[in-house]
Write a protein that holds these residues in place. Sequence first.
Motif, PDB file in Angstrom:
ATOM      1  N   LEU A 178     -13.516 -34.657  27.531  1.00 40.27           N
ATOM      2  CA  LEU A 178     -12.327 -34.812  26.682  1.00 40.27           C
ATOM      3  C   LEU A 178     -11.584 -36.108  27.006  1.00 40.27           C
ATOM      4  O   LEU A 178     -11.038 -36.755  26.116  1.00 40.27           O
ATOM      5  CB  LEU A 178     -11.408 -33.588  26.831  1.00 40.27           C
ATOM      6  CG  LEU A 178     -11.990 -32.324  26.184  1.00 40.27           C
ATOM      7  CD1 LEU A 178     -11.159 -31.099  26.530  1.00 40.27           C
ATOM      8  CD2 LEU A 178     -12.087 -32.489  24.659  1.00 40.27           C
ATOM      9  N   HIS A 179     -11.601 -36.501  28.265  1.00 38.42           N
ATOM     10  CA  HIS A 179     -10.985 -37.779  28.634  1.00 38.42           C
ATOM     11  C   HIS A 179     -11.766 -38.935  28.009  1.00 38.42           C
ATOM     12  O   HIS A 179     -11.177 -39.845  27.409  1.00 38.42           O
ATOM     13  CB  HIS A 179     -10.938 -37.924  30.160  1.00 38.42           C
ATOM     14  CG  HIS A 179     -10.343 -39.221  30.609  1.00 38.42           C
ATOM     15  ND1 HIS A 179     -11.119 -40.274  31.064  1.00 38.42           N
ATOM     16  CD2 HIS A 179      -9.060 -39.660  30.652  1.00 38.42           C
ATOM     17  CE1 HIS A 179     -10.322 -41.294  31.381  1.00 38.42           C
ATOM     18  NE2 HIS A 179      -9.076 -40.950  31.143  1.00 38.42           N
ATOM     19  N   ALA A 180     -13.080 -38.887  28.100  1.00 41.72           N
ATOM     20  CA  ALA A 180     -13.910 -39.951  27.520  1.00 41.72           C
ATOM     21  C   ALA A 180     -13.728 -40.009  26.006  1.00 41.72           C
ATOM     22  O   ALA A 180     -13.767 -41.084  25.410  1.00 41.72           O
ATOM     23  CB  ALA A 180     -15.378 -39.724  27.874  1.00 41.72           C
ATOM     24  N   PRO A 234      -5.074 -43.359  39.115  1.00 37.82           N
ATOM     25  CA  PRO A 234      -4.929 -44.065  37.835  1.00 37.82           C
ATOM     26  C   PRO A 234      -6.080 -43.786  36.873  1.00 37.82           C
ATOM     27  O   PRO A 234      -7.229 -43.770  37.283  1.00 37.82           O
ATOM     28  CB  PRO A 234      -4.910 -45.547  38.249  1.00 37.82           C
ATOM     29  CG  PRO A 234      -5.530 -45.598  39.601  1.00 37.82           C
ATOM     30  CD  PRO A 234      -5.240 -44.285  40.258  1.00 37.82           C
ATOM     31  N   CYS A 235      -5.712 -43.562  35.611  1.00 39.49           N
ATOM     32  CA  CYS A 235      -6.717 -43.446  34.557  1.00 39.49           C
ATOM     33  C   CYS A 235      -7.501 -44.750  34.525  1.00 39.49           C
ATOM     34  O   CYS A 235      -6.901 -45.826  34.537  1.00 39.49           O
ATOM     35  CB  CYS A 235      -6.020 -43.203  33.224  1.00 39.49           C
ATOM     36  SG  CYS A 235      -7.067 -43.455  31.776  1.00 39.49           S
ATOM     37  N   ARG A 236      -8.823 -44.669  34.451  1.00 38.03           N
ATOM     38  CA  ARG A 236      -9.619 -45.902  34.529  1.00 38.03           C
ATOM     39  C   ARG A 236      -9.514 -46.734  33.252  1.00 38.03           C
ATOM     40  O   ARG A 236      -9.898 -47.887  33.218  1.00 38.03           O
ATOM     41  CB  ARG A 236     -11.072 -45.589  34.866  1.00 38.03           C
ATOM     42  CG  ARG A 236     -11.785 -44.745  33.855  1.00 38.03           C
ATOM     43  CD  ARG A 236     -13.082 -44.230  34.424  1.00 38.03           C
ATOM     44  NE  ARG A 236     -13.968 -45.297  34.862  1.00 38.03           N
ATOM     45  CZ  ARG A 236     -14.774 -45.971  34.059  1.00 38.03           C
ATOM     46  NH1 ARG A 236     -14.769 -45.701  32.769  1.00 38.03           N
ATOM     47  NH2 ARG A 236     -15.569 -46.909  34.525  1.00 38.03           N
ATOM     48  N   ARG A 237      -8.942 -46.139  32.179  1.00 37.67           N
ATOM     49  CA  ARG A 237      -8.799 -46.877  30.931  1.00 37.67           C
ATOM     50  C   ARG A 237      -7.421 -47.532  30.826  1.00 37.67           C
ATOM     51  O   ARG A 237      -7.283 -48.655  30.397  1.00 37.67           O
ATOM     52  CB  ARG A 237      -9.037 -45.933  29.764  1.00 37.67           C
ATOM     53  CG  ARG A 237      -9.541 -46.588  28.515  1.00 37.67           C
ATOM     54  CD  ARG A 237     -10.186 -45.593  27.570  1.00 37.67           C
ATOM     55  NE  ARG A 237      -9.589 -44.283  27.696  1.00 37.67           N
ATOM     56  CZ  ARG A 237     -10.271 -43.138  27.590  1.00 37.67           C
ATOM     57  NH1 ARG A 237     -11.558 -43.154  27.345  1.00 37.67           N
ATOM     58  NH2 ARG A 237      -9.654 -42.004  27.709  1.00 37.67           N
ATOM     59  N   CYS A 238      -6.357 -46.789  31.223  1.00 34.47           N
ATOM     60  CA  CYS A 238      -4.997 -47.322  30.979  1.00 34.47           C
ATOM     61  C   CYS A 238      -4.129 -47.373  32.237  1.00 34.47           C
ATOM     62  O   CYS A 238      -3.010 -47.878  32.190  1.00 34.47           O
ATOM     63  CB  CYS A 238      -4.306 -46.475  29.906  1.00 34.47           C
ATOM     64  SG  CYS A 238      -3.791 -44.866  30.514  1.00 34.47           S
ATOM     65  N   GLY A 239      -4.602 -46.843  33.337  1.00 30.93           N
ATOM     66  CA  GLY A 239      -3.857 -46.940  34.580  1.00 30.93           C
ATOM     67  C   GLY A 239      -2.807 -45.863  34.809  1.00 30.93           C
ATOM     68  O   GLY A 239      -2.241 -45.752  35.900  1.00 30.93           O
ATOM     69  N   TYR A 254      -6.067 -34.444  32.897  1.00 33.85           N
ATOM     70  CA  TYR A 254      -6.096 -35.263  31.684  1.00 33.85           C
ATOM     71  C   TYR A 254      -5.206 -36.484  31.867  1.00 33.85           C
ATOM     72  O   TYR A 254      -4.374 -36.527  32.777  1.00 33.85           O
ATOM     73  CB  TYR A 254      -5.628 -34.443  30.467  1.00 33.85           C
ATOM     74  CG  TYR A 254      -4.167 -34.050  30.550  1.00 33.85           C
ATOM     75  CD1 TYR A 254      -3.752 -33.017  31.375  1.00 33.85           C
ATOM     76  CD2 TYR A 254      -3.194 -34.748  29.828  1.00 33.85           C
ATOM     77  CE1 TYR A 254      -2.409 -32.674  31.479  1.00 33.85           C
ATOM     78  CE2 TYR A 254      -1.854 -34.410  29.926  1.00 33.85           C
ATOM     79  CZ  TYR A 254      -1.469 -33.378  30.755  1.00 33.85           C
ATOM     80  OH  TYR A 254      -0.143 -33.050  30.875  1.00 33.85           O
ATOM     81  N   CYS A 255      -5.380 -37.459  30.978  1.00 38.59           N
ATOM     82  CA  CYS A 255      -4.514 -38.635  30.974  1.00 38.59           C
ATOM     83  C   CYS A 255      -3.478 -38.459  29.872  1.00 38.59           C
ATOM     84  O   CYS A 255      -3.836 -38.356  28.698  1.00 38.59           O
ATOM     85  CB  CYS A 255      -5.323 -39.911  30.739  1.00 38.59           C
ATOM     86  SG  CYS A 255      -4.227 -41.325  30.459  1.00 38.59           S
ATOM     87  N   PRO A 256      -2.182 -38.423  30.225  1.00 39.85           N
ATOM     88  CA  PRO A 256      -1.131 -38.178  29.215  1.00 39.85           C
ATOM     89  C   PRO A 256      -0.997 -39.319  28.207  1.00 39.85           C
ATOM     90  O   PRO A 256      -0.408 -39.113  27.150  1.00 39.85           O
ATOM     91  CB  PRO A 256       0.158 -38.041  30.029  1.00 39.85           C
ATOM     92  CG  PRO A 256      -0.231 -38.070  31.458  1.00 39.85           C
ATOM     93  CD  PRO A 256      -1.636 -38.564  31.565  1.00 39.85           C
ATOM     94  N   VAL A 257      -1.516 -40.490  28.495  1.00 39.38           N
ATOM     95  CA  VAL A 257      -1.441 -41.575  27.516  1.00 39.38           C
ATOM     96  C   VAL A 257      -2.673 -41.569  26.598  1.00 39.38           C
ATOM     97  O   VAL A 257      -2.550 -41.545  25.381  1.00 39.38           O
ATOM     98  CB  VAL A 257      -1.271 -42.951  28.205  1.00 39.38           C
ATOM     99  CG1 VAL A 257      -1.465 -44.088  27.210  1.00 39.38           C
ATOM    100  CG2 VAL A 257       0.118 -43.029  28.840  1.00 39.38           C
ATOM    101  N   CYS A 258      -3.862 -41.537  27.196  1.00 40.17           N
ATOM    102  CA  CYS A 258      -5.090 -41.609  26.397  1.00 40.17           C
ATOM    103  C   CYS A 258      -5.342 -40.338  25.583  1.00 40.17           C
ATOM    104  O   CYS A 258      -5.993 -40.386  24.545  1.00 40.17           O
ATOM    105  CB  CYS A 258      -6.307 -41.814  27.289  1.00 40.17           C
ATOM    106  SG  CYS A 258      -6.343 -43.411  28.094  1.00 40.17           S
ATOM    107  N   GLN A 259      -4.870 -39.195  26.076  1.00 43.70           N
ATOM    108  CA  GLN A 259      -5.320 -37.955  25.457  1.00 43.70           C
ATOM    109  C   GLN A 259      -4.256 -37.161  24.705  1.00 43.70           C
ATOM    110  O   GLN A 259      -4.583 -36.414  23.801  1.00 43.70           O
ATOM    111  CB  GLN A 259      -5.955 -37.032  26.517  1.00 43.70           C
ATOM    112  CG  GLN A 259      -7.255 -37.567  27.056  1.00 43.70           C
ATOM    113  CD  GLN A 259      -7.814 -36.685  28.157  1.00 43.70           C
ATOM    114  OE1 GLN A 259      -7.674 -36.986  29.329  1.00 43.70           O
ATOM    115  NE2 GLN A 259      -8.413 -35.566  27.767  1.00 43.70           N
TER     116      GLN A 259
HETATM  117 ZN   LIG Z   1      -5.434 -43.212  30.179  1.00 40.12          ZN
END
Ligand SMILES: [Zn+2]
Length: 275
Positions: A178-180, A234-239, A254-259
């Motif tokens: 789901l993160h990807a 840190p999320c590897r996509r947005c930190g 989960y990442c609260p920004v990406c997801q």
């Molecule tokens: Zn992220």
Amino acid sequence: MPELPEMEAWRRALNDPVSAFPVAKAGPAHIATLKTFGPPLSALEGRRLRGAERRGKRLLFPTDDGELVLLIHLMTSGRLKMVPAGEAGPKTPAFRLEFAGGSKLVLTENAKRKRAGVWLLTPEAARAELEHLGPEALGLDAAELAGILRRDARRLHPLLRDQRALAGIGRAWANEILHAAKLSPYALSTDVSDDEVERLASAMDDELRRGLALREGGARNDRTYRVHDKLGQPCRRCGTPIAQVDFEEHTIYYCPVCQTGGRVLKDRRLSRLLR
Ligand SMILES: [Zn+2]
């Protein structure tokens, strides 16, 4: 719990060693581990296994005469090990299969409550035992996935983990997939757009293949997972620091920004208490 990538790596590693020699001795098995009484385990002795197969998170070892199937489900803490000839191996395994050459397939479970299971079945009974499983998560295309998602309105994380819907994914890989795919674990399966279905299908394929390659190379959890069990990292996509939300028996990461578009997911245990 070992999921599809872990079990497939196991299957590949075990395929040759389990079929190299006939079974010399089947058992002992812990009373809670062996789920069947007939045919008896001794029925395996003298027969050769055809190799290792996998369905979802289960491993299957059919005999090469086509008459029996040994089925193993590791659940949360079961572990399999091939002990080479001449080595002693664990003293009180949950299950052991000794081969004519002296090597042993050993199942251990380091937990108070024994949950891993071993079944000795006829091929028909094995089919019945696996009948409830949905299609394999690895190799599922977007159209098939769309069919599964659109069947009922369900939240994505529990739906991905539902073995009746699709087989092989558990808590950890649901987090990774789901993160990807940049999708919220709470998103409703009937709300996802066609583009999002495509993204989810390719994320599922990419992540499961990534996991399999890492596990085949012997990678441990911390190097395999990018979100699962990575609270605050840190999320590897947005930190953004990875967040978590707790359920009774598991945690979603989960990442609260990406997801979730900046939204923090509510702890459902807490909201139930407050209701
Ligand atoms: Zn992220």
